[in-house]
Design a protein around this motif. Structure first.
Motif, PDB file in Angstrom:
ATOM      1  N   LEU A   1       0.840  -1.211   0.000  1.00  0.00           N
ATOM      2  CA  LEU A   1       0.000   0.000   0.000  1.00  0.00           C
ATOM      3  C   LEU A   1       0.869   1.253   0.000  1.00  0.00           C
ATOM      4  CD1 LEU A   1      -2.682  -1.101   2.624  1.00  0.00           C
ATOM      5  CD2 LEU A   1      -3.037  -0.838   0.162  1.00  0.00           C
ATOM      6  N   ARG A   2       1.925   1.235   0.776  1.00  0.00           N
ATOM      7  CA  ARG A   2       2.844   2.375   0.838  1.00  0.00           C
ATOM      8  C   ARG A   2       3.509   2.631  -0.510  1.00  0.00           C
ATOM      9  NH1 ARG A   2       3.969   6.751   3.348  1.00  0.00           N
ATOM     10  NH2 ARG A   2       3.811   5.767   5.394  1.00  0.00           N
TER      11      ARG A   2
ATOM     12  N   MET B   1      -0.441  -8.124 -11.360  1.00  0.00           N
ATOM     13  CA  MET B   1       0.062  -9.358 -10.760  1.00  0.00           C
ATOM     14  C   MET B   1      -0.216  -9.390  -9.264  1.00  0.00           C
ATOM     15  SD  MET B   1       2.654 -10.979  -8.931  1.00  0.00           S
ATOM     16  CE  MET B   1       4.226 -10.161  -9.001  1.00  0.00           C
ATOM     17  N   VAL B   2       0.017  -8.287  -8.589  1.00  0.00           N
ATOM     18  CA  VAL B   2      -0.253  -8.210  -7.151  1.00  0.00           C
ATOM     19  C   VAL B   2      -1.748  -8.357  -6.880  1.00  0.00           C
ATOM     20  CG1 VAL B   2      -0.262  -6.610  -5.199  1.00  0.00           C
ATOM     21  CG2 VAL B   2       1.806  -6.896  -6.557  1.00  0.00           C
ATOM     22  N   ALA B   3      -2.572  -7.703  -7.681  1.00  0.00           N
ATOM     23  CA  ALA B   3      -4.020  -7.780  -7.472  1.00  0.00           C
ATOM     24  C   ALA B   3      -4.526  -9.207  -7.638  1.00  0.00           C
ATOM     25  CB  ALA B   3      -4.733  -6.847  -8.449  1.00  0.00           C
ATOM     26  N   TRP B   4      -4.091  -9.900  -8.672  1.00  0.00           N
ATOM     27  CA  TRP B   4      -4.550 -11.267  -8.897  1.00  0.00           C
ATOM     28  C   TRP B   4      -4.002 -12.221  -7.836  1.00  0.00           C
ATOM     29  CZ3 TRP B   4      -8.522 -12.973 -11.327  1.00  0.00           C
ATOM     30  CH2 TRP B   4      -9.058 -12.271 -12.401  1.00  0.00           C
ATOM     31  N   THR B   5      -2.785 -11.976  -7.376  1.00  0.00           N
ATOM     32  CA  THR B   5      -2.245 -12.810  -6.293  1.00  0.00           C
ATOM     33  C   THR B   5      -3.073 -12.647  -5.030  1.00  0.00           C
ATOM     34  OG1 THR B   5      -0.003 -12.627  -7.195  1.00  0.00           O
ATOM     35  CG2 THR B   5      -0.209 -13.301  -4.895  1.00  0.00           C
ATOM     36  N   GLY B   6      -3.413 -11.414  -4.707  1.00  0.00           N
ATOM     37  CA  GLY B   6      -4.246 -11.175  -3.525  1.00  0.00           C
ATOM     38  C   GLY B   6      -5.618 -11.799  -3.655  1.00  0.00           C
ATOM     39  N   ALA B   7      -6.253 -11.659  -4.823  1.00  0.00           N
ATOM     40  CA  ALA B   7      -7.585 -12.229  -5.032  1.00  0.00           C
ATOM     41  C   ALA B   7      -7.538 -13.752  -4.956  1.00  0.00           C
ATOM     42  CB  ALA B   7      -8.128 -11.777  -6.382  1.00  0.00           C
TER      43      ALA B   7
ATOM     44  N   GLY C   1      -5.145 -11.153   1.810  1.00  0.00           N
ATOM     45  CA  GLY C   1      -5.284 -11.162   0.353  1.00  0.00           C
ATOM     46  C   GLY C   1      -6.130 -10.008  -0.145  1.00  0.00           C
ATOM     47  N   PHE C   2      -7.180  -9.641   0.600  1.00  0.00           N
ATOM     48  CA  PHE C   2      -7.988  -8.483   0.203  1.00  0.00           C
ATOM     49  C   PHE C   2      -7.162  -7.199   0.229  1.00  0.00           C
ATOM     50  CE2 PHE C   2     -11.494 -11.364   1.352  1.00  0.00           C
ATOM     51  CZ  PHE C   2     -12.342 -11.168   0.278  1.00  0.00           C
ATOM     52  N   MET C   3      -6.292  -7.068   1.230  1.00  0.00           N
ATOM     53  CA  MET C   3      -5.429  -5.869   1.292  1.00  0.00           C
ATOM     54  C   MET C   3      -4.458  -5.836   0.113  1.00  0.00           C
ATOM     55  SD  MET C   3      -4.533  -6.167   5.340  1.00  0.00           S
ATOM     56  CE  MET C   3      -5.727  -6.977   6.397  1.00  0.00           C
ATOM     57  N   VAL C   4      -3.909  -6.990  -0.231  1.00  0.00           N
ATOM     58  CA  VAL C   4      -3.000  -7.067  -1.373  1.00  0.00           C
ATOM     59  C   VAL C   4      -3.755  -6.762  -2.658  1.00  0.00           C
ATOM     60  CG1 VAL C   4      -1.504  -8.631  -2.676  1.00  0.00           C
ATOM     61  CG2 VAL C   4      -1.477  -8.669  -0.180  1.00  0.00           C
ATOM     62  N   LEU C   5      -4.983  -7.260  -2.759  1.00  0.00           N
ATOM     63  CA  LEU C   5      -5.835  -6.920  -3.899  1.00  0.00           C
ATOM     64  C   LEU C   5      -6.038  -5.416  -3.995  1.00  0.00           C
ATOM     65  CD1 LEU C   5      -7.945  -7.423  -6.135  1.00  0.00           C
ATOM     66  CD2 LEU C   5      -9.599  -7.984  -4.335  1.00  0.00           C
ATOM     67  N   ALA C   6      -6.256  -4.778  -2.847  1.00  0.00           N
ATOM     68  CA  ALA C   6      -6.443  -3.327  -2.832  1.00  0.00           C
ATOM     69  C   ALA C   6      -5.187  -2.610  -3.308  1.00  0.00           C
ATOM     70  CB  ALA C   6      -6.808  -2.869  -1.421  1.00  0.00           C
ATOM     71  N   ALA C   7      -4.015  -3.057  -2.854  1.00  0.00           N
ATOM     72  CA  ALA C   7      -2.767  -2.416  -3.274  1.00  0.00           C
ATOM     73  C   ALA C   7      -2.556  -2.552  -4.768  1.00  0.00           C
ATOM     74  CB  ALA C   7      -1.592  -3.034  -2.515  1.00  0.00           C
ATOM     75  N   GLY C   8      -2.875  -3.727  -5.323  1.00  0.00           N
ATOM     76  CA  GLY C   8      -2.660  -3.934  -6.745  1.00  0.00           C
ATOM     77  C   GLY C   8      -3.646  -3.204  -7.623  1.00  0.00           C
ATOM     78  N   SER C   9      -4.861  -2.974  -7.117  1.00  0.00           N
ATOM     79  CA  SER C   9      -5.884  -2.314  -7.932  1.00  0.00           C
ATOM     80  C   SER C   9      -6.028  -0.824  -7.619  1.00  0.00           C
ATOM     81  CB  SER C   9      -7.231  -3.023  -7.734  1.00  0.00           C
ATOM     82  OG  SER C   9      -7.586  -3.064  -6.366  1.00  0.00           O
ATOM     83  N   GLY C  10      -5.188  -0.304  -6.751  1.00  0.00           N
ATOM     84  CA  GLY C  10      -5.200   1.132  -6.482  1.00  0.00           C
ATOM     85  C   GLY C  10      -6.138   1.569  -5.387  1.00  0.00           C
ATOM     86  N   GLY C  11      -6.683   0.650  -4.603  1.00  0.00           N
ATOM     87  CA  GLY C  11      -7.586   1.026  -3.517  1.00  0.00           C
ATOM     88  C   GLY C  11      -6.841   1.172  -2.201  1.00  0.00           C
ATOM     89  N   VAL C  12      -5.957   2.144  -2.112  1.00  0.00           N
ATOM     90  CA  VAL C  12      -5.105   2.295  -0.932  1.00  0.00           C
ATOM     91  C   VAL C  12      -5.937   2.595   0.315  1.00  0.00           C
ATOM     92  CG1 VAL C  12      -3.191   3.593   0.090  1.00  0.00           C
ATOM     93  CG2 VAL C  12      -3.169   3.054  -2.359  1.00  0.00           C
ATOM     94  N   ALA C  13      -6.915   3.492   0.200  1.00  0.00           N
ATOM     95  CA  ALA C  13      -7.748   3.838   1.360  1.00  0.00           C
ATOM     96  C   ALA C  13      -8.561   2.633   1.811  1.00  0.00           C
ATOM     97  CB  ALA C  13      -8.662   5.009   1.010  1.00  0.00           C
ATOM     98  N   GLY C  14      -9.133   1.894   0.863  1.00  0.00           N
ATOM     99  CA  GLY C  14      -9.887   0.699   1.219  1.00  0.00           C
ATOM    100  C   GLY C  14      -9.005  -0.362   1.849  1.00  0.00           C
ATOM    101  N   GLY C  15      -7.799  -0.524   1.311  1.00  0.00           N
ATOM    102  CA  GLY C  15      -6.869  -1.487   1.889  1.00  0.00           C
ATOM    103  C   GLY C  15      -6.482  -1.128   3.303  1.00  0.00           C
ATOM    104  N   LEU C  16      -6.298   0.167   3.572  1.00  0.00           N
ATOM    105  CA  LEU C  16      -5.958   0.603   4.927  1.00  0.00           C
ATOM    106  C   LEU C  16      -7.122   0.363   5.884  1.00  0.00           C
ATOM    107  CD1 LEU C  16      -3.981   2.029   6.839  1.00  0.00           C
ATOM    108  CD2 LEU C  16      -4.980   4.210   6.122  1.00  0.00           C
TER     109      LEU C  16
ATOM    110  N   ALA D   1     -11.436  -2.958  -7.270  1.00  0.00           N
ATOM    111  CA  ALA D   1     -11.181  -4.115  -8.133  1.00  0.00           C
ATOM    112  C   ALA D   1     -12.092  -4.089  -9.356  1.00  0.00           C
ATOM    113  CB  ALA D   1     -11.395  -5.396  -7.337  1.00  0.00           C
ATOM    114  N   ARG D   2     -13.354  -3.709  -9.175  1.00  0.00           N
ATOM    115  CA  ARG D   2     -14.282  -3.658 -10.310  1.00  0.00           C
ATOM    116  C   ARG D   2     -13.867  -2.598 -11.317  1.00  0.00           C
ATOM    117  NH1 ARG D   2     -18.992  -1.281 -12.076  1.00  0.00           N
ATOM    118  NH2 ARG D   2     -18.947   0.245 -10.397  1.00  0.00           N
ATOM    119  N   ALA D   3     -13.337  -1.472 -10.800  1.00  0.00           N
ATOM    120  CA  ALA D   3     -12.857  -0.438 -11.717  1.00  0.00           C
ATOM    121  C   ALA D   3     -11.643  -0.908 -12.503  1.00  0.00           C
ATOM    122  CB  ALA D   3     -12.514   0.830 -10.923  1.00  0.00           C
ATOM    123  N   GLU D   4     -10.909  -1.853 -11.928  1.00  0.00           N
ATOM    124  CA  GLU D   4      -9.715  -2.375 -12.583  1.00  0.00           C
ATOM    125  C   GLU D   4     -10.058  -3.499 -13.558  1.00  0.00           C
ATOM    126  OE1 GLU D   4      -5.466  -2.250 -12.982  1.00  0.00           O
ATOM    127  OE2 GLU D   4      -6.829  -0.955 -11.853  1.00  0.00           O
ATOM    128  N   ASN D   5     -10.907  -4.428 -13.109  1.00  0.00           N
ATOM    129  CA  ASN D   5     -11.184  -5.619 -13.909  1.00  0.00           C
ATOM    130  C   ASN D   5     -12.426  -6.303 -13.339  1.00  0.00           C
ATOM    131  OD1 ASN D   5     -11.061  -8.439 -14.808  1.00  0.00           O
ATOM    132  ND2 ASN D   5      -9.078  -7.887 -15.655  1.00  0.00           N
TER     133      ASN D   5
END
Length: 623
Positions: free
Chosen positions: A249-250, A264-270, A299-314, A386-390
């Protein structure tokens, strides 16, 4: 303000070091000192979050050790400090007088201090130092009961797995220097020149995924359950496994600087959220279920980092930290009381120990993602990104959310069943139960669980916008009304099915169930694909070293010895003999030369006449 930031990390690190060194010598006061240090750390964390201090010190030429509390780390320092305080309060009733309390509280504070350095570090060298201390102290905490070999083995597996992934940070540091980032500041890493930028990103991603127990590294989290329950509560909620997700996230700008890292990070987290959720469903050991769910929730936090949802991941990180620490503490309280953590043996535990049972029930409902509890709202923030990404990424995340409800309700179903008549037969399988919950357990347990339930307010439109501004991501997508309704309906339907299925179980294929319960055979796969070949290579190199390298050295030594023996014989029988012969001849000549020297004049004349005659004969004969 600089002093405040140094105090924030020095208080837990200093107190932890003193307690570790004192050991059993401070057994009586260790609990008080540990809780006091944690309370002081929480006060400093809150103050630092409000004042946002920065600090730095010279480290290497051209590099500084930098610390700062910004929007992201402000939330994290409070989370880490609060969970640490709650866990240490719970621990006051966990250990008897025979335990080394000083070492336990010292290691816990050292670990928390290292995590605080990790979340406030602004330069890679300082982050690396804290990362290493965190790994070392986690190894010592997992293997706290070192007299039991299986616990030491588990600590070794956890340490070596994460340590292997940690090498990625060293790779990233070297690549950053090669790519022109001489300061090694975290915010400057995206500026590394290509192709070094890709190497830096790969190193960071590998290290973060390993620390956060994402696929394929997840199996180490199962081994980590051998540690005491307070250790599990701290390591697997706001620290250790959360550190990797926090790092991603950082460093989201670093992921965005490449075309491949974010997806890659988003799919690994999902994938981890879905697959490890299924692993959690297959578990019959409560701590193993919670461990697998930790990997899935991270995994949800990693999904957030990969898809740009930093606030949601936090938001997910904070809510999960409170939820999971409370659940682990409840599992620890039952383990102390009943001596078991097997779900079939815990039937009726929530009814027997009502305070713990009520807190556990609230925690599992929160973990299930049921509305309006916190993880429901946090997950929707992530799923919106994630939906905005894919769209496919969103579908996998939604399926993982449904699985979350299944394993959470499974745990809840078992502990809320009526107490069976033969309940005692299932107790004391891991340790001798005390049949009572420690007096110190309910307060921190309820404090953490209550926070877990209400932290969903951070995902409401107002607080969510504040979080987005706090982390510098004001344009993140927010969930629409239909998304909120859909996720709530999916979670409720999955929870209902899980409750019914627990009451009317259907047999699953034994191979599949065993495979999932064994964490997909990931440890075995790691042994076959990594450990086995490495050991085989090590054995081959040993043989090569013994037979070739050492053989050559030994043969060279033997040749040297033979040459020295030959030289000795040559010296003794040849050179020394010749020198001896020359000396002997010289002595003989000397004796012969002394004989004519009589001192009588007439003999000298006679000798001269004889010599003259000899010379005359020589001249005549030569001519």
């Amino acid at each position: 303000m600089t002093v405040l930031l140094w105090l924030l990390i020095c208080v837990p690190l200093g107190a932890g070091t003193v307690l570790c060194l004192a050991g059993r010598g401070v057994n009586r006061s260790a609990s008080f000192l540990g809780v006091a240090a944690a309370l002081a750390t929480l006060g400093l964390a809150v103050t630092a979050a409000l004042t946002r201090p920065e600090a730095s010190a010279p480290l290497f030429t051209g590099m500084r050790a930098g610390l700062a509390v910004d929007g992201l780390s402000a939330v994290m320092v409070i989370t880490v400090a609060a969970v640490t305080l709650g866990v240490l309060l719970f621990s006051t009733g966990e250990f008897g007088q025979g335990e080394n309390r000083g070492r336990f509280y010292g290691l816990m504070l050292l670990f928390a201090g290292a995590m605080l350095v990790t979340v406030t570090a602004t330069t890679l060298p300082l982050l690396l130092m804290a990362w290493e201390v965190m790994g070392a102290t986690s190894w010592a905490l997992i293997g706290y009961w070192w007299q039991q070999p299986e616990r030491v083995q588990a600590a070794n597996v956890a340490f070596l797995t994460t340590r292997t992934a940690d090498l990625g940070l060293y790779l990233a540091a070297g690549a950053a220097l090669a790519g022109g980032v001489g300061s090694l500041r975290l915010d400057a890493l995206p500026q590394a020149a290509s192709p070094w930028l890709h190497v830096v990103t790969a190193g960071v991603v590998a290290s973060a995924l390993g620390k956060s127990a994402q696929l394929p590294f997840s199996f180490w989290l199962s081994k980590a359950m051998q540690g005491p329950s307070p250790v599990s509560a701290l390591l697997h909620s706001a620290t250790m496994v959360a550190a990797g997700a926090y790092l991603l996230l950082r460093l989201h700008p670093l992921l965005a600087a490449t075309d491949w890292a974010g997806p890659m990070v988003a799919w690994t987290g999902a994938a981890t959220a879905l697959v490890l959720g299924l692993v959690a469903v297959a578990q019959n050991d409560l701590k193993q279920l919670l461990a697998a769910s930790t990997s899935a929730q991270i995994g949800f936090m990693v999904l957030a980092a990969g898809s740009g949802g930093v606030a949601g991941g936090l938001t997910q990180l904070v809510a999960h930290a409170a939820t999971k620490s409370g659940l682990f503490l409840a599992a620890g309280a039952w383990l102390t009381a009943l001596g078991t953590k097997q779900l079939p043996a815990l039937r009726g535990a929530a009814r027997t120990y009502r305070l713990v049972g009520a807190a556990f029930s609230l925690g599992t409902l929160t973990l299930a993602g049921l509305a309006p509890l916190s993880l429901w709202a946090a997950k929707d923030e992530i799923l919106a990104a994630a939906r905005a990404e894919n769209t496919a990424l969103y579908a996998v995340g939604l399926a993982a959310a449904a699985v979350s409800a299944v394993y959470s309700v499974k745990a809840l179903w078992y502990v809320t069943r009526p107490l069976p008549a033969d309940a005692e037969a299932g107790y004391d399988t891991e340790e001798h139960g005390t049949r009572r919950v420690p007096r110190a357990a309910p307060f921190p347990l309820w404090a953490l669980t209550s926070l877990a339930a209400v932290l969903g307010v951070l995902a409401l439109p107002g607080p969510a916008s504040w979080i987005e501004r706090l982390v510098g991501a004001p344009s993140e997508p927010s969930p629409k009304a239909w998304e909120l309704g859909l996720s709530a309906g999916v979670a409720l339907a999955a929870a209902t099915w899980a409750w019914w299925h627990s009451s009317h179980p259907t047999p699953a294929p034994r191979v599949v169930a065993g495979w999932a319960e064994g964490w997909l055979g990931l440890e075995r796969a790691a042994y076959l694909l990594v450990v086995g070949p490495v050991l085989a290579l090590a054995r081959a190199l040993t043989v090569f070293d013994d037979r070739v390298v050492d053989g050559a050295v030994r043969q060279t030594a033997r040749a040297g010895l033979a040459a020295s023996r030959f030289a000795r014989r040559l010296d003794d029988d040849g050179i020394d003999a010749a020198v001896g012969a020359v000396a002997s001849g010289a002595r003989r000549l000397g004796r012969w030369a002394r004989r004519p020297q009589t001192g009588l004049l007439h003999q000298y004349y006679a000798q001269a006449a004889v010599g003259f005659c000899v010379l005359t004969l020589i001249v005549l004969l030569v001519r």
